[in-house]
Scaffold this active site. Structure first.
Site, PDB file in Angstrom:
ATOM      1  N   GLU A  48     -18.199   6.547 -23.471  1.00  0.00           N
ATOM      2  CA  GLU A  48     -18.130   5.301 -22.704  1.00  0.00           C
ATOM      3  C   GLU A  48     -19.529   4.717 -22.540  1.00  0.00           C
ATOM      4  O   GLU A  48     -20.485   5.438 -22.303  1.00  0.00           O
ATOM      5  CB  GLU A  48     -17.527   5.600 -21.330  1.00  0.00           C
ATOM      6  CG  GLU A  48     -17.441   4.387 -20.407  1.00  0.00           C
ATOM      7  CD  GLU A  48     -16.987   4.763 -19.001  1.00  0.00           C
ATOM      8  OE1 GLU A  48     -16.448   3.889 -18.312  1.00  0.00           O
ATOM      9  OE2 GLU A  48     -17.174   5.942 -18.607  1.00  0.00           O
ATOM     10  N   LYS A 114     -11.056  -1.744 -19.842  1.00  0.00           N
ATOM     11  CA  LYS A 114     -10.745  -0.656 -18.916  1.00  0.00           C
ATOM     12  C   LYS A 114      -9.955  -1.180 -17.719  1.00  0.00           C
ATOM     13  O   LYS A 114     -10.378  -2.096 -17.019  1.00  0.00           O
ATOM     14  CB  LYS A 114     -12.049  -0.008 -18.451  1.00  0.00           C
ATOM     15  CG  LYS A 114     -11.882   1.227 -17.566  1.00  0.00           C
ATOM     16  CD  LYS A 114     -13.266   1.767 -17.203  1.00  0.00           C
ATOM     17  CE  LYS A 114     -13.188   3.015 -16.336  1.00  0.00           C
ATOM     18  NZ  LYS A 114     -14.547   3.489 -15.975  1.00  0.00           N
ATOM     19  N   CYS A 148     -12.287   6.691 -19.676  1.00  0.00           N
ATOM     20  CA  CYS A 148     -12.780   7.505 -18.564  1.00  0.00           C
ATOM     21  C   CYS A 148     -11.808   7.606 -17.372  1.00  0.00           C
ATOM     22  O   CYS A 148     -10.863   8.379 -17.396  1.00  0.00           O
ATOM     23  CB  CYS A 148     -14.150   6.998 -18.127  1.00  0.00           C
ATOM     24  SG  CYS A 148     -15.135   8.203 -17.182  1.00  0.00           S
TER      25      CYS A 148
END
Length: 268
Positions: A48, A114, A148
């Site tokens: 990431e 995300k 993540c």
């Protein structure tokens, strides 16, 4: 959904330290790590925010979709003739995104913003969350890439089984996951593989970031039964793994729990 012919999938996870908010230095370093990849490869996965480390300094670190980090991914994908996945801070008009990019060898790409923004940092205050998921095809494998903190939300990654076909075969999580929560990282990656009857890849960084947070690596590849087939320690390394379509299909056919999965909708 899956169902087309699939072969073995060769993947490489690049686990590395990341220089704090220094895109030029990081791109040069990841170029070295990519050059160390030998043999056939279908997919390379970076951590990431591979070009800056996990930062909320949008003003100094965000790039555009025409920036140098996107061009780096395009170059790597073209040279290695594979897909490259990683996330970075992107600015579009007045908004900022933690955007995962799936770059194909021909320079075409797909993106995923995300969805779940880390509440214990300022990410949720300065970054816009994504509104949907993105599926990509890698040599016949259907892949769902997430980022993540998304790992903690099983509904968001839930696989689907419809008309004898699974929505995806592979889950991919680029991350900057703190060393203090290494047990959680390993446990949740394993759970995602088991509950979705899919391979799971988690790529983490090492080293200490600009906030003083240590990261312990532990990048890994997990098969649909929850067995770790490749795992990194806390050092910088490239991890190579071969995913078997035959083993995936045999397991799904012999233990077809997809028939009993719940149907549900997600409010966004």
């Amino acid at each position: 959904m899956t169902g087309m012919s699939r072969k073995e999938l060769n993947i490489v996870l690049i686990q590395s330290d990341i220089s704090w908010e220094d895109a030029g230095k990081n791109l040069a370093h990841f170029s070295e790590r990519v050059n160390a990849v030998t043999g056939p490869v279908d997919l390379i996965v970076l951590p990431e925010m591979f070009n800056t480390g996990f930062t909320t300094n949008t003003e100094d670190c965000a790039e555009t979709m025409n920036g140098k980090s996107i061009r780096f991914m395009e170059e790597v994908a073209g040279i290695k003739k594979c897909m490259v996945i990683g996330s970075l801070l992107i600015k579009e008009e007045a908004a900022y995104y933690n955007r995962l990019v799936c770059m194909f060898p021909d320079g075409i790409f797909k993106t995923y913003d995300k969805r779940h923004l880390f509440r214990l940092s300022q990410e949720y205050r300065v970054i816009h969350g994504g509104r949907g998921k993105t599926l990509v095809n890698v040599n016949g494998w259907s892949c769902l890439p997430l980022v993540c903190y998304d790992l903690r939300f099983p509904v968001w990654s839930k696989n689907l089984y419809r008309e004898g076909k699974y929505e995806y075969d592979l889950l991919v999580y680029p991350a900057n996951w703190p060393k203090s929560r290494a047990h959680v990282w390993k446990t949740l990656l394993t759970a995602r593989a088991i509950e979705n009857q899919a391979y799971v890849v988690g790529v983490n960084r090492i080293g200490t970031d600009g906030y003083g947070t240590p990261h312990g690596g532990g990048s890994m590849v997990i098969d649909p039964k929850g067995i770790i087939i490749a795992e990194a320690g806390e050092e910088e390394q490239n991890i190579h793994a071969v995913l078997s379509a035959e083993e995936l299909d045999l397991f799904r056919e012999s233990f077809k729990i997809g028939l009993d999965w719940d149907r549900f909708t997600i409010e966004i």
